[in-house]
Enzyme design. Sequence first.
Site, PDB file in Angstrom:
ATOM      1  N   SER A 234       0.846  -1.191   0.000  1.00 38.68           N
ATOM      2  CA  SER A 234       0.000   0.000   0.000  1.00 38.68           C
ATOM      3  C   SER A 234       0.876   1.233   0.000  1.00 38.68           C
ATOM      4  CB  SER A 234      -0.896   0.011   1.250  1.00 38.68           C
ATOM      5  OG  SER A 234      -1.588   1.231   1.365  1.00 38.68           O
TER       6      SER A 234
ATOM      7  N   TYR B 258      -2.207  -1.090  10.327  1.00 38.98           N
ATOM      8  CA  TYR B 258      -2.210  -1.351   8.891  1.00 38.98           C
ATOM      9  C   TYR B 258      -0.918  -0.862   8.236  1.00 38.98           C
ATOM     10  CZ  TYR B 258      -4.194  -1.674   4.150  1.00 38.98           C
ATOM     11  OH  TYR B 258      -4.449  -2.004   2.845  1.00 38.98           O
TER      12      TYR B 258
END
Length: 253
Positions: free
Chosen positions: A138, A151
């Site tokens: 990401s 995350y």
Amino acid sequence: MFDDKVCIITGAANGIGRNIAKSFHKEGAVIAFIDTDLDNGQKLLSDINGEETKHFFFHGNVGKEEELKSFINEVIKRYGKVDYLVNNACYSNKGLLTCCSYEEFNDVLRVGVTAPYYLTMLLKDHFNEGASIVNISSTRAKMSQRDTESYSAAKGGISALTHAMAMSLAGSARVNSISPGWIDTTNAENFSESDKLQHPSQRVGNPEDIARVVLFLCDPKSDFINGENITVDGGMSKKMIYHDDEGWRCTSR
């Protein structure tokens, strides 16, 4: 090009993973996937199987060692060898501002970092020639909003894991990663003009944008790309932002 190639995908019942599975299926690949979402996993299996029975869905949690072992044992029993591994599964338990606990934080790491490592270890003697691993990282591996520590840590971890595994698997499998930006996984149609125009590409991303890059990285013609990360975010992470520049403003929290 992907006819009868065996592709393992984690977290394929929804969103980006689902689109990756369907894209490989369209290209003739055999799909084996694992997900905790039983209903949507079974629906995907039905969608791609049609009258066939060659694809395989395992209802399980990649954050649990025994379930990973059971999944891979069944994959090897069914198919023998594997061509592609797409480590897509991950989620967020937020972070410091919502007091993400020790166990909650580590559970995200088990799903987002430990599982890709362990799956690769279980498969390393079962890769076909020309095998490829694609890790879904990401842009949050290198940039963050508040309260995203669990995350962001997982995505930073899988980014580092990518180049480490590429070295260990030299001659056995190529390992690359993709860093998506804002990807709409809900088929929303109510984005504001600002939502779209803030991106240099002037739109919000969709799962197909990521699936196309996964297939590109698994293409045998891409065999000189190894240990690399490709950012797919419409140019957002390259955009320099200052207060009062091009309409951007910082207001008090």
